[in-house]
Design an enzyme around this catalytic site. Structure first.
Site, mmCIF file in Angstrom:
data_model
loop_
_atom_site.group_PDB
_atom_site.id
_atom_site.type_symbol
_atom_site.label_atom_id
_atom_site.label_comp_id
_atom_site.label_asym_id
_atom_site.label_seq_id
_atom_site.Cartn_x
_atom_site.Cartn_y
_atom_site.Cartn_z
ATOM 1 N N LYS A 55 -4.844 1.415 -5.055
ATOM 2 C CA LYS A 55 -6.218 1.846 -4.740
ATOM 3 C C LYS A 55 -7.123 0.613 -4.621
ATOM 4 O O LYS A 55 -7.959 0.535 -3.727
ATOM 5 C CB LYS A 55 -6.738 2.794 -5.829
ATOM 6 C CG LYS A 55 -6.090 4.176 -5.764
ATOM 7 C CD LYS A 55 -6.439 5.074 -6.946
ATOM 8 C CE LYS A 55 -5.613 6.353 -6.904
ATOM 9 N NZ LYS A 55 -5.835 7.272 -8.012
ATOM 10 N N GLN A 99 -7.939 7.613 -14.090
ATOM 11 C CA GLN A 99 -6.573 7.832 -13.632
ATOM 12 C C GLN A 99 -5.821 8.762 -14.595
ATOM 13 O O GLN A 99 -5.855 8.582 -15.812
ATOM 14 C CB GLN A 99 -5.847 6.470 -13.501
ATOM 15 C CG GLN A 99 -4.466 6.525 -12.895
ATOM 16 C CD GLN A 99 -4.459 6.941 -11.417
ATOM 17 O OE1 GLN A 99 -5.433 6.761 -10.698
ATOM 18 N NE2 GLN A 99 -3.349 7.490 -10.972
ATOM 19 N N ASP A 122 -12.862 12.097 -7.396
ATOM 20 C CA ASP A 122 -11.544 12.748 -7.446
ATOM 21 C C ASP A 122 -11.666 14.248 -7.181
ATOM 22 O O ASP A 122 -10.658 14.916 -6.937
ATOM 23 C CB ASP A 122 -10.945 12.588 -8.856
ATOM 24 C CG ASP A 122 -9.846 11.537 -8.903
ATOM 25 O OD1 ASP A 122 -9.179 11.322 -7.876
ATOM 26 O OD2 ASP A 122 -9.662 10.951 -9.980
HETATM 27 N N1 GUN Z 1 -2.790 10.656 -10.888
HETATM 28 C C1 GUN Z 1 -2.016 10.983 -9.814
HETATM 29 N N2 GUN Z 1 -2.796 11.233 -8.737
HETATM 30 C C2 GUN Z 1 -4.077 11.051 -9.134
HETATM 31 C C3 GUN Z 1 -5.325 11.161 -8.452
HETATM 32 O O1 GUN Z 1 -5.428 11.492 -7.262
HETATM 33 N N3 GUN Z 1 -6.420 10.884 -9.229
HETATM 34 C C4 GUN Z 1 -6.344 10.539 -10.537
HETATM 35 N N4 GUN Z 1 -7.480 10.297 -11.206
HETATM 36 N N5 GUN Z 1 -5.191 10.447 -11.184
HETATM 37 C C5 GUN Z 1 -4.070 10.686 -10.486
#
Ligand code: GUN
Length: 288
Positions: A55, A99, A122
């Site tokens: 990311k 996350q 998110d």
């Molecule tokens: N863990 C796996 N995919 C995601 C996501 O899209 N966002 C977050 N915050 N955690 C994740």
């Protein structure tokens, strides 16, 4: 049957260009601050570290600013709540993510509820999730948005089609089920949600025009479980003996499906680019 691969890398690149153009027109040309994404990572889950690094790479690539808070393993829940409060209050952070998964001692619902919905890029906060479910403007979870965008840009008809979703997580299964069935110009699919406790899952998958697999089990969906010509979207990603595998048994599905997303290079890059898109949306909301 010829199977066409749905190239997430290529499409993500195209959408990144579109995001860059919007940044140029609506941010740079108007002398506004660049979008700024906050990322909170807890513990040392190796997949989470890889996801977060990817990311960050995407942010750097496009010029979006980022701030990373990495809290060590066994951090107290209160410390995480404190960091979230700081992000909520920081006027320079347009949006942020925590996350997932969190460590077992953390209350995930409490953590997500503490995020300011206006900064919840998110789309996990119940306010955004509820708005999404009701067809209102909101942040949509990036993976679900990525899947929908792949289908839309490849002009795959979903209207009136039967979609079977395997998995019911808040990150993928639930939001994509809602989005596919929305009464919307790109929606109106008939959706069946299946999951790890579904009995005789082939009964459902064999009837599906579109199958979205987000079950977290490598090579779960086999060619014999689908009907010829089905569209198959693979959301899984697993490191297995130095190979990257999806939730789909690629070689048995290839040649039987009409369209298939590869792993890697399918939904993964689309998810990352949708996070950038949500961050840009938060920044534009924040610069009005
Ligand atoms: N863990 C796996 N995919 C995601 C996501 O899209 N966002 C977050 N915050 N955690 C994740």
């Amino acid at each position: 049957m010829t199977t066409q691969l749905l190239n997430g890398n290529l499409l993500a690149k195209e959408i990144k260009n579109e995001i860059s153009n919007i940044i140029e027109k609506k941010i740079l040309n108007e002398n506004k601050r660049m979008p700024h994404l906050g990322i909170i990572l807890t513990g040392n889950n190796s997949s989470s570290i890889t996801y977060v690094n990817n990311k960050i790479k995407e942010c750097k690539n496009i010029g979006i600013q980022y701030s990373l808070i990495h809290l060590p393993i066994n951090t107290l829940e209160n410390k995480l709540l404190e960091e979230i409060k700081k992000m909520n209050r920081n006027p320079y952070i347009d949006g942020f993510i925590v996350q997932l998964p969190l460590e077992k001692h953390m209350n995930q619902d409490k953590i997500i509820l503490s995020i300011d919905p206006k900064k919840d890029v998110d789309g996990f906060h119940p306010e955004n999730f509820g708005k999404m479910s009701l067809g209102m403007k909101a942040f949509f979870p990036a993976t679900a948005l990525g899947i929908l965008t792949v289908l839309e840009r490849y002009k795959i008809q979903i209207y009136g089609k039967h979609t079977v979703v395997i998995g019911r997580s808040r990150i993928v299964g639930r939001p994509i089920s809602i989005l596919m069935s929305r009464k919307n110009y790109f929606g109106n699919s008939t959706v069946t949600i299946t999951h790890s406790k579904t009995k005789n899952i082939e009964f459902y998958t064999k009837q599906a025009d579109i199958i979205i697999v987000a079950v977290g089990i490598p090579k779960f969906l086999k060619g014999k479980m689908i009907k010829k010509g089905a569209v198959v979207i693979d959301v899984g990603i697993h490191n297995h003996e130095n190979k990257i595998l999806g939730d789909v048994d690629f070689y048995s599905v290839y040649g039987r499906a009409s369209y298939l997303t590869p792993v890697p290079g399918g939904i993964g890059p689309m998810t990352r680019v949708m996070l950038l898109k949500n961050t840009l949306m938060a920044a534009l909301n924040n610069r009005k």
